[in-house]
Design an enzyme around this catalytic site. Sequence first.
Site, short mmCIF file in Angstrom:
data_model
loop_
_atom_site.label_atom_id
_atom_site.label_comp_id
_atom_site.label_asym_id
_atom_site.label_seq_id
_atom_site.Cartn_x
_atom_site.Cartn_y
_atom_site.Cartn_z
N THR A 303 3.21 -2.15 25.24
CA THR A 303 3.95 -3.24 25.88
C THR A 303 3.00 -4.39 26.16
OG1 THR A 303 5.35 -3.86 27.78
CG2 THR A 303 3.62 -2.26 28.20
N HIS A 355 -0.87 12.97 33.41
CA HIS A 355 -2.09 13.73 33.71
C HIS A 355 -1.91 15.23 33.51
CE1 HIS A 355 -6.10 13.96 34.93
NE2 HIS A 355 -6.05 13.50 36.17
#
Length: 384
Positions: A303, A355
Amino acid sequence: MTTAITVPALPESVADATLINWTKKPGDPVRAGENLVDLETDKVVLELPAPVSGILKQILAQDGTTVTSGDTIAYIEEGEIADAPAAAAPAAAASAPAAAKAAAPADDKALSPAARKIAAENSVAAGDVAGSGKGGRITKADIRQHLAGGSRRHEERVPMTRLRKRIAERLLDAQHNAAMLTTFNEVNMAAVMKLRKKHQDAFVAKNGTKLGFMSFFVKAAVAALKKYPAVNASIDGDDIIYHNYCDIGIAVSSPRGLVVPILRNAEHMGFADIEQQIIDYAGKAKDGSLTIEEMTGGTFTITNGGTFGSMMSTPIINPPQSGILGMHNIVERPIAENGQVVIAPMMYIALSYDHRIIDGREAVGFLVEIKQHIEDPTRLVLGL
């Protein structure tokens, strides 16, 4: 002969759709292939063309109705449609209120049904109002703003579009169901800018499109994804799915919100292929013609908030993907280079990642790989 207008078969991943904009009203002539109504799904707006020519006899489902495949929503009385006669010259009394009220129906095609009602009640001619809807169509809000003279304070409560609701759901889902973290780095854009300036004319002459920054970042992302495959992976239950291909989503702004069309097999695309595909997607996003297939899937997203002037951000991953790269504005600022302070065109880049499957070492290494390829773009050409 009367022909039923039914909702076509929707894509497999779409359960239903919402009628958002009838372009005709009962009694209007329609031609085969002419759009009758827009169907909004969670991802795209689909046009429903008339299967035959004739007169729109009846509308069974109004704007805002939720429909599914096979539902009958209108009927057309088949028949030949004559060409519309030339408009007569306006009468001298056209400035009178009554004439203004009569003038509005002549511009009916430019008005949504709700806007048409308000315009008729307030003697507003469509030609006096700037439309903000699809294709310049005049909405209810446009009429109200025109009546307010653009200066009065007012509020309007409108329901969220299906796309906006779907975006909200996915963003909340990403935040609630992923262990999301963001890491940052900065990139000196001087080498890429120099390369673009040197070869831009030749690139345009050969490919018919400009060489932008996005193709460099797509190519750099492909190289980094190959080195750090966890960033290109996704979680499915208790399994991690590693993709041996790079389907890279490019976040594109559209009048309806942010959409993410996919560059399929980006690892096999050249710079010109990437630039042309992005241009095509941007055009489709603007006119609402992106298909569900063009926005389905993807293993990683890029983006570019820099196009709007963003200096830094923490992008939200696009589930079930595990990573998203954020590009930002290029700003000239002082940096240390070989023991000297120099002014350089710098960009902050950000990687938001899940994560649960991507460790900090991999995330940082991924951004370093991006940085190295952008600051030395010959690596991209040589495949280093």
